[in-house]
Scaffold this motif. Structure first.
Motif, PDB file in Angstrom:
ATOM      1  N   GLU A  39       8.801 -10.316   2.485  1.00 38.00           N
ATOM      2  CA  GLU A  39       7.433 -10.697   2.141  1.00 38.00           C
ATOM      3  C   GLU A  39       6.470  -9.535   2.262  1.00 38.00           C
ATOM      4  OE1 GLU A  39       6.054 -13.985   4.369  1.00 38.00           O
ATOM      5  OE2 GLU A  39       7.208 -15.450   3.220  1.00 38.00           O
ATOM      6  N   ASP A  40       6.980  -8.459   2.818  1.00 35.04           N
ATOM      7  CA  ASP A  40       6.037  -7.424   3.232  1.00 35.04           C
ATOM      8  C   ASP A  40       6.040  -6.155   2.393  1.00 35.04           C
ATOM      9  OD1 ASP A  40       5.634  -9.133   5.399  1.00 35.04           O
ATOM     10  OD2 ASP A  40       7.354  -8.231   6.421  1.00 35.04           O
ATOM     11  N   VAL A  41       7.164  -5.875   1.772  1.00 35.75           N
ATOM     12  CA  VAL A  41       7.249  -4.589   1.096  1.00 35.75           C
ATOM     13  C   VAL A  41       7.320  -4.786  -0.406  1.00 35.75           C
ATOM     14  CG1 VAL A  41       8.544  -2.446   0.884  1.00 35.75           C
ATOM     15  CG2 VAL A  41       8.508  -3.655   3.062  1.00 35.75           C
ATOM     16  N   LYS A  42       6.494  -4.022  -1.090  1.00 31.88           N
ATOM     17  CA  LYS A  42       6.538  -4.073  -2.545  1.00 31.88           C
ATOM     18  C   LYS A  42       6.745  -2.664  -3.077  1.00 31.88           C
ATOM     19  CE  LYS A  42       5.077  -6.885  -5.911  1.00 31.88           C
ATOM     20  NZ  LYS A  42       4.390  -8.168  -6.039  1.00 31.88           N
ATOM     21  N   ILE A  43       7.660  -2.565  -4.040  1.00 30.01           N
ATOM     22  CA  ILE A  43       7.931  -1.271  -4.659  1.00 30.01           C
ATOM     23  C   ILE A  43       7.615  -1.401  -6.141  1.00 30.01           C
ATOM     24  CG2 ILE A  43       9.669   0.515  -5.070  1.00 30.01           C
ATOM     25  CD1 ILE A  43      11.277  -0.759  -2.763  1.00 30.01           C
ATOM     26  N   VAL A  44       6.777  -0.513  -6.633  1.00 26.29           N
ATOM     27  CA  VAL A  44       6.425  -0.555  -8.051  1.00 26.29           C
ATOM     28  C   VAL A  44       6.763   0.792  -8.667  1.00 26.29           C
ATOM     29  CG1 VAL A  44       4.534  -0.785  -9.696  1.00 26.29           C
ATOM     30  CG2 VAL A  44       4.612  -2.261  -7.721  1.00 26.29           C
ATOM     31  N   ALA A  45       7.385   0.752  -9.843  1.00 23.68           N
ATOM     32  CA  ALA A  45       7.761   2.004 -10.504  1.00 23.68           C
ATOM     33  C   ALA A  45       7.175   2.057 -11.894  1.00 23.68           C
ATOM     34  CB  ALA A  45       9.279   2.123 -10.571  1.00 23.68           C
ATOM     35  N   LEU A  46       6.905   3.269 -12.333  1.00 25.35           N
ATOM     36  CA  LEU A  46       6.387   3.488 -13.679  1.00 25.35           C
ATOM     37  C   LEU A  46       7.128   4.697 -14.228  1.00 25.35           C
ATOM     38  CD1 LEU A  46       3.900   2.936 -15.724  1.00 25.35           C
ATOM     39  CD2 LEU A  46       2.816   4.827 -14.517  1.00 25.35           C
ATOM     40  N   THR A  47       7.764   4.544 -15.375  1.00 23.22           N
ATOM     41  CA  THR A  47       8.427   5.711 -15.956  1.00 23.22           C
ATOM     42  C   THR A  47       7.640   6.178 -17.167  1.00 23.22           C
ATOM     43  OG1 THR A  47       9.857   4.239 -17.202  1.00 23.22           O
ATOM     44  CG2 THR A  47      10.767   5.139 -15.195  1.00 23.22           C
ATOM     45  N   LYS A  48       7.380   7.478 -17.199  1.00 24.29           N
ATOM     46  CA  LYS A  48       6.664   8.080 -18.319  1.00 24.29           C
ATOM     47  C   LYS A  48       7.511   9.256 -18.777  1.00 24.29           C
ATOM     48  CE  LYS A  48       2.774   5.739 -18.574  1.00 24.29           C
ATOM     49  NZ  LYS A  48       2.359   5.023 -19.787  1.00 24.29           N
ATOM     50  N   HIS A  49       8.254   9.006 -19.826  1.00 27.12           N
ATOM     51  CA  HIS A  49       9.101  10.050 -20.380  1.00 27.12           C
ATOM     52  C   HIS A  49       9.987  10.655 -19.296  1.00 27.12           C
ATOM     53  CE1 HIS A  49       6.825   9.577 -24.072  1.00 27.12           C
ATOM     54  NE2 HIS A  49       5.831   9.363 -23.256  1.00 27.12           N
ATOM     55  N   GLU A  50       9.739  11.883 -18.931  1.00 26.79           N
ATOM     56  CA  GLU A  50      10.663  12.538 -18.004  1.00 26.79           C
ATOM     57  C   GLU A  50      10.259  12.364 -16.547  1.00 26.79           C
ATOM     58  OE1 GLU A  50      13.152  13.289 -19.499  1.00 26.79           O
ATOM     59  OE2 GLU A  50      12.327  13.377 -21.524  1.00 26.79           O
ATOM     60  N   LEU A  51       9.228  11.590 -16.307  1.00 28.23           N
ATOM     61  CA  LEU A  51       8.754  11.471 -14.934  1.00 28.23           C
ATOM     62  C   LEU A  51       8.808  10.030 -14.434  1.00 28.23           C
ATOM     63  CD1 LEU A  51       5.653  13.824 -15.054  1.00 28.23           C
ATOM     64  CD2 LEU A  51       7.717  14.209 -13.727  1.00 28.23           C
ATOM     65  N   ILE A  52       9.104   9.896 -13.151  1.00 27.60           N
ATOM     66  CA  ILE A  52       9.116   8.582 -12.517  1.00 27.60           C
ATOM     67  C   ILE A  52       8.048   8.573 -11.428  1.00 27.60           C
ATOM     68  CG2 ILE A  52      10.491   6.932 -11.195  1.00 27.60           C
ATOM     69  CD1 ILE A  52      12.998   8.306 -12.396  1.00 27.60           C
ATOM     70  N   PHE A  53       7.226   7.552 -11.468  1.00 29.79           N
ATOM     71  CA  PHE A  53       6.179   7.395 -10.443  1.00 29.79           C
ATOM     72  C   PHE A  53       6.495   6.136  -9.640  1.00 29.79           C
ATOM     73  CE2 PHE A  53       3.166  10.502 -12.161  1.00 29.79           C
ATOM     74  CZ  PHE A  53       3.681  10.660 -13.443  1.00 29.79           C
ATOM     75  N   VAL A  54       6.494   6.265  -8.321  1.00 27.98           N
ATOM     76  CA  VAL A  54       6.843   5.123  -7.477  1.00 27.98           C
ATOM     77  C   VAL A  54       5.800   4.936  -6.380  1.00 27.98           C
ATOM     78  CG1 VAL A  54       8.579   4.158  -5.910  1.00 27.98           C
ATOM     79  CG2 VAL A  54       9.309   5.517  -7.878  1.00 27.98           C
ATOM     80  N   ALA A  55       5.429   3.672  -6.177  1.00 34.53           N
ATOM     81  CA  ALA A  55       4.567   3.335  -5.042  1.00 34.53           C
ATOM     82  C   ALA A  55       5.293   2.326  -4.177  1.00 34.53           C
ATOM     83  CB  ALA A  55       3.242   2.754  -5.527  1.00 34.53           C
ATOM     84  N   ILE A  56       5.272   2.532  -2.879  1.00 32.22           N
ATOM     85  CA  ILE A  56       5.846   1.567  -1.947  1.00 32.22           C
ATOM     86  C   ILE A  56       4.746   1.187  -0.970  1.00 32.22           C
ATOM     87  CG2 ILE A  56       7.602   1.143  -0.188  1.00 32.22           C
ATOM     88  CD1 ILE A  56       9.296   3.321  -1.519  1.00 32.22           C
ATOM     89  N   THR A  57       4.486  -0.101  -0.872  1.00 27.96           N
ATOM     90  CA  THR A  57       3.403  -0.512   0.011  1.00 27.96           C
ATOM     91  C   THR A  57       3.833  -1.615   0.969  1.00 27.96           C
ATOM     92  OG1 THR A  57       1.099  -1.193   0.117  1.00 27.96           O
ATOM     93  CG2 THR A  57       2.415  -2.207  -1.610  1.00 27.96           C
ATOM     94  N   LYS A  58       3.329  -1.501   2.182  1.00 27.43           N
ATOM     95  CA  LYS A  58       3.520  -2.561   3.164  1.00 27.43           C
ATOM     96  C   LYS A  58       2.166  -3.185   3.477  1.00 27.43           C
ATOM     97  CE  LYS A  58       6.338   0.242   5.864  1.00 27.43           C
ATOM     98  NZ  LYS A  58       6.940   0.639   7.142  1.00 27.43           N
ATOM     99  N   ILE A  59       1.171  -2.840   2.680  1.00 24.24           N
ATOM    100  CA  ILE A  59      -0.182  -3.297   2.965  1.00 24.24           C
ATOM    101  C   ILE A  59      -0.421  -4.642   2.302  1.00 24.24           C
ATOM    102  CG2 ILE A  59      -2.621  -2.749   2.710  1.00 24.24           C
ATOM    103  CD1 ILE A  59      -1.715   0.219   2.511  1.00 24.24           C
ATOM    104  N   GLY A  60      -0.810  -5.609   3.109  1.00 26.43           N
ATOM    105  CA  GLY A  60      -0.973  -6.977   2.624  1.00 26.43           C
ATOM    106  C   GLY A  60      -1.855  -7.084   1.400  1.00 26.43           C
ATOM    107  N   TYR A  61      -3.015  -6.438   1.438  1.00 25.73           N
ATOM    108  CA  TYR A  61      -3.949  -6.619   0.328  1.00 25.73           C
ATOM    109  C   TYR A  61      -3.459  -5.986  -0.968  1.00 25.73           C
ATOM    110  CZ  TYR A  61      -5.943  -1.990   1.703  1.00 25.73           C
ATOM    111  OH  TYR A  61      -6.142  -0.668   2.019  1.00 25.73           O
ATOM    112  N   GLU A  62      -2.440  -5.133  -0.858  1.00 26.43           N
ATOM    113  CA  GLU A  62      -1.900  -4.546  -2.086  1.00 26.43           C
ATOM    114  C   GLU A  62      -0.678  -5.298  -2.591  1.00 26.43           C
ATOM    115  OE1 GLU A  62      -3.040   0.113  -2.247  1.00 26.43           O
ATOM    116  OE2 GLU A  62      -1.177  -0.382  -1.234  1.00 26.43           O
ATOM    117  N   SER A  63       0.137  -5.826  -1.640  1.00 24.30           N
ATOM    118  CA  SER A  63       1.413  -6.393  -2.078  1.00 24.30           C
ATOM    119  C   SER A  63       1.310  -7.870  -2.424  1.00 24.30           C
ATOM    120  CB  SER A  63       2.471  -6.186  -0.999  1.00 24.30           C
ATOM    121  OG  SER A  63       2.074  -6.824   0.186  1.00 24.30           O
TER     122      SER A  63
END
Lengths: 586, 213
Positions: free
Chosen positions: A150-174
């Protein structure tokens, strides 16, 4: 012109203190929502730890009821352990961080990590690439997000040759928002901001070319220490509204702007002054060459000149006058516009160049910048000059207003001296008339500190945000009025409350059939309400505006509505002073 | 201009990133030093004047402090195209930065206006214990480069302590064609690029070649 906002009739009504039908309706709805709840809570200065903002973390509740020095101490310990950026080799510390950002190439090469040393992160890069490529290969689909427990959210975004990842344990974000926003939109936006930053310094073709030549390309080689600093700063202010390793919450403006959907913050200024500033920018575009000097030059070089005079500002595309991150005045071509996202990138970039030298007034900057939404394939050239108005005013007292930043954007990389000429012209114009100079100075002194107590006189409201939907611009009251201090503690609380408020389920207000007293013709109101330990949050919006506020504890719902409406009416009445609208076009 | 002469020159700083170009400029212009200085984006334009006592000449330098990062390299010609002087800066604790500075000299010799005053400057002279570049090595390089009779000014400085910084600009001031600039105000105007007039290189080279050195 905003529909119906400034007609005299409405202003009349806005000043009317008798309860309108609308106010009553809203009050009833809010009362239903609250369920006539009325709690008296002890009034103590709030510490962000007491709010339990960051759940399930050891230590977040420690010592909160012992004396305040201990509380302060534990807040600092908590901050350093769970929030502050740390690039060290300490693995447990790395894992305790509540927020992570990674940028890596699709080959798995790390480009950027918000926390941790290379030794720590390198293993995770491998895991991330494996997960992402498995999804791509097996499901022909980009992975978007993973929720762990319930606590961890991982979000990924791929843009061509690059991968962007955010990992949050913050309630107001997840927490998934119950409103209309797309799922994870806040985190996806954050990743897009990182991508746009890279585009702004490199442009799309450079990124593509580099990776096209070698899949194994190490993007870090082209990034400067300032870029890493800027990425840190972006990550930190998007998440917490703070600057890493700084105590002044100057990242809060950026945070709110993101939370409101790339809204642009404006600065309060009388309409006459703003119009005059607009006119100065407009006239600078029509500036012609000094004929005498150019004649001398052309005869010297035997250059045959056309009979028609040349405009110095021929290559000038956009001009801004700004104070810190807020726009005073904006000039643009009729058929082109810069998006709020691009403007905010530009402002962040300019702010980053002066972090260590607030006195950089003497140097003029000339920097290439790609505006990803304007044109991700090429660069524009940005001339930046800081100008201290206080230097030209004999004020007697020591008060100084912050410097005015002149930003001139050209399409031609060789036009520095033309832009410099224009900036000199603008400064001459600003200083030309004594009365205007003084007026501008006085207004600037006040403008950065919009006060709920002095400007609007709504004592129950501690902080508010008002966004004009049509132009996507916003203003908010000074953070100093919230807790009496502009510090990290206040900032984290505001970030938390406003995030939660945005995530709270809204109630739509339907106008009862046959209601004859209609304040806004196209009213489509929604409202929401939230209560935490001793702060009450309230949101009211319709098609034209969004209003958010935080109130003192135990506020009466009737006061909450009437004071909120008072602010809203004040904003509507003053909208010409508060917002720059679409700027001025040539 | 009864009291002494006045001349204005353009000067550009080139060199690898983090060798201390901006620090040298800020020491020269504001007499300040910031250990935490961020890397430059694009370029910054500053001015500062010096007075040469022997000729009673005031020289105003218009300084282009450029970014050292590779990705800004394509912009460099714009800065040195009109320059009267160039400071190629290296860090005495980094051999690689000297090689980079030598590359800049090579490029300037090929592309920059004739008669440009070139100076090779080793910064961070306070960090002697980490020295990687010996002065003898630089001298040998200069001997080879100046066999054709050209001149390259060399010096070391520390932007941090301030040692030798002003000295560099004085040396450059003395090497610049001051007489000429004062005389007809010519190179002063040639350096300027007022709006829209494209000062082609051919024109400028004519004016430059008539200068001394």
């Amino acid at each position: 012109m905003i529909s119906g906002y400034s007609s005299d009739e409405n202003v009349e009504e806005l000043n009317d203190h008798s309860t309108t039908q609308d106010e009553e309706d809203l009050h009833n709805i809010l009362n239903d929502l609250i369920g006539h709840e009325h709690r008296e809570v002890e009034s103590t200065p709030l510490d962000f730890l007491e709010l339990n903002i960051f759940k399930n973390e050891e230590g977040s509740q420690h010592d909160s009821d012992t004396n305040s020095i201990l509380a302060e101490e534990s807040a600092k310990l908590f901050f350093d352990r769970y929030i502050q950026i740390d690039k060290g080799n300490d693995e447990p510390l790395f894992h305790s961080k509540l927020k992570h950002f990674f940028i890596l190439s699709s080959a798995g090469k790390p480009v950027y990590s918000m926390n941790g040393s290379d030794d720590i992160i390198i293993g995770y890069m491998g895991i991330i690439t494996t997960i992402i490529s498995t999804f791509e290969e097996n499901m022909q689909e980009d992975i978007k997000s993973i929720t762990v427990g319930e606590d961890v959210k991982i979000v990924a975004l791929t843009k061509h040759e690059l991968i962007f990842v955010a990992i949050t344990k913050i309630g107001y974000e997840s927490m998934s928002s119950s409103n209309n926003h797309e799922e994870d939109s806040i985190l996806v936006n954050q990743l897009n901001n990182l991508y746009h930053y890279l585009l702004s310094i490199l442009s799309r073709p450079t990124l593509e070319k580099n990776f096209h030549n070698r899949m194994n390309y190490d993007l870090r080689k082209v990034l400067t220490p300032l870029d890493f600093h800027n990425l840190d700063s972006l990550c930190f202010k998007m998440t917490y509204g703070l600057q890493p390793h700084g105590s002044d919450p100057i990242g809060f403006d950026y945070f709110m702007s993101q939370l409101l959907g790339s809204s642009l913050q404006n600065i309060k200024m009388t309409n006459t002054t703003r119009t005059q500033l607009n006119n100065i920018l407009l006239s600078s575009k029509k500036l012609k060459e000094d004929k005498k000097e150019s004649d001398k030059l052309s005869s010297f070089f035997n250059i045959k000149r056309d009979d028609e005079e040349k405009y110095i500002a021929e290559d000038l595309l956009f001009s801004f006058l700004a104070v810190s991150s807020k726009i005073l005045s904006y000039l643009k071509p009729k058929n082109h516009n810069l998006s709020n996202e691009d403007i905010s990138l530009l402002i962040s970039m300019i702010e980053s160049t002066e972090l260590h030298e607030p006195d950089s007034g003497e140097g003029d900057l000339w920097m290439p910048l790609c505006m990803p939404q304007f044109n991700q394939n090429g660069f524009l050239y940005v001339f930046v000059k800081k100008f201290m108005l206080s230097d030209y005013i004999d004020t007697g007292h020591q008060k100084q207003c912050p410097p005015i930043t002149i930003i001139l954007i050209s399409g031609n990389k060789n036009s520095f001296f033309e832009m410099q000429e224009i900036s000199k012209y603008i400064i001459r114009k600003l200083l030309k008339h004594e009365s205007f100079k003084l007026k501008l100075y006085k207004e600037l002194l006040l403008s950065t500190k919009l006060s709920v107590l002095h400007d609007i006189k709504v004592p129950v409201i501690k902080h508010f945000v008002y966004k004009l939907t049509k132009t996507n611009q916003y203003i908010m009251s000074d953070i100093a009025h919230y807790n009496g201090e502009r510090n990290i503690n206040s900032c984290i609380q505001l970030v938390y409350f406003y995030s939660m408020l945005r995530n709270t389920k809204v109630t739509k207000v339907f106008k009862p059939q046959g209601s004859h007293k209609i304040m806004h013709p196209f009213s489509n109101k929604k409202l929401t309400y939230s209560k935490w330990n001793n702060v009450t949050g309230f949101m009211l919006c319709d098609d034209t505006f969004e209003f958010y506020c935080l109130c003192t504890e135990g506020v009466d719902s009737k006061d909450l509505i009437s004071h909120s409406l008072k602010v809203i009416k004040w904003c509507e009445k003053n909208y010409k002073r508060l917002f720059i609208g679409n700027g001025v076009s040539f | 201009m009864s009291q002494g002469n006045f001349a204005q020159f353009k000067l550009v700083l080139l060199g690898e990133s983090a060798v201390g170009k901006s620090s040298i400029v800020h020491r020269f212009v504001k007499n300040t030093f910031d250990d935490m200085r961020e890397s430059t984006i694009g370029a910054a334009f500053l001015t500062q004047s010096i007075t040469l006592p022997e000729s009673k000449t005031t020289i105003k330098f218009e300084i282009w402090d450029t970014a050292g990062q590779e990705r800004y390299k394509s912009l460099a010609p714009m800065y040195y195209r009109n320059a009267n002087a160039a400071l190629c800066v290296y860090d005495i604790t980094s051999k690689a930065s000297l090689i980079k500075a030598q590359d800049w000299i090579k490029e300037l010799k090929k592309q920059a206006p004739e008669g440009i005053v070139i100076s090779l400057v080793g910064n961070k002279s306070d960090l002697t214990e980490n020295r990687e570049v010996e002065e003898g090595e630089v001298d040998e390089y200069i001997r080879q480069m100046t066999e054709d009779g050209s001149v390259i000014i060399t010096s070391e400085c520390s932007a941090k302590t301030g040692d030798g910084v002003l000295d560099i600009f004085n040396k450059i001031g003395r090497a610049l064609p001051v007489e000429e600039a004062v005389g007809g105000n010519r190179s002063r105007q040639a350096g300027r690029r007022p709006g829209g007039v494209d000062l082609g290189r051919t024109n400028r080279q004519q004016t430059q070649s008539s200068s001394c050195c």
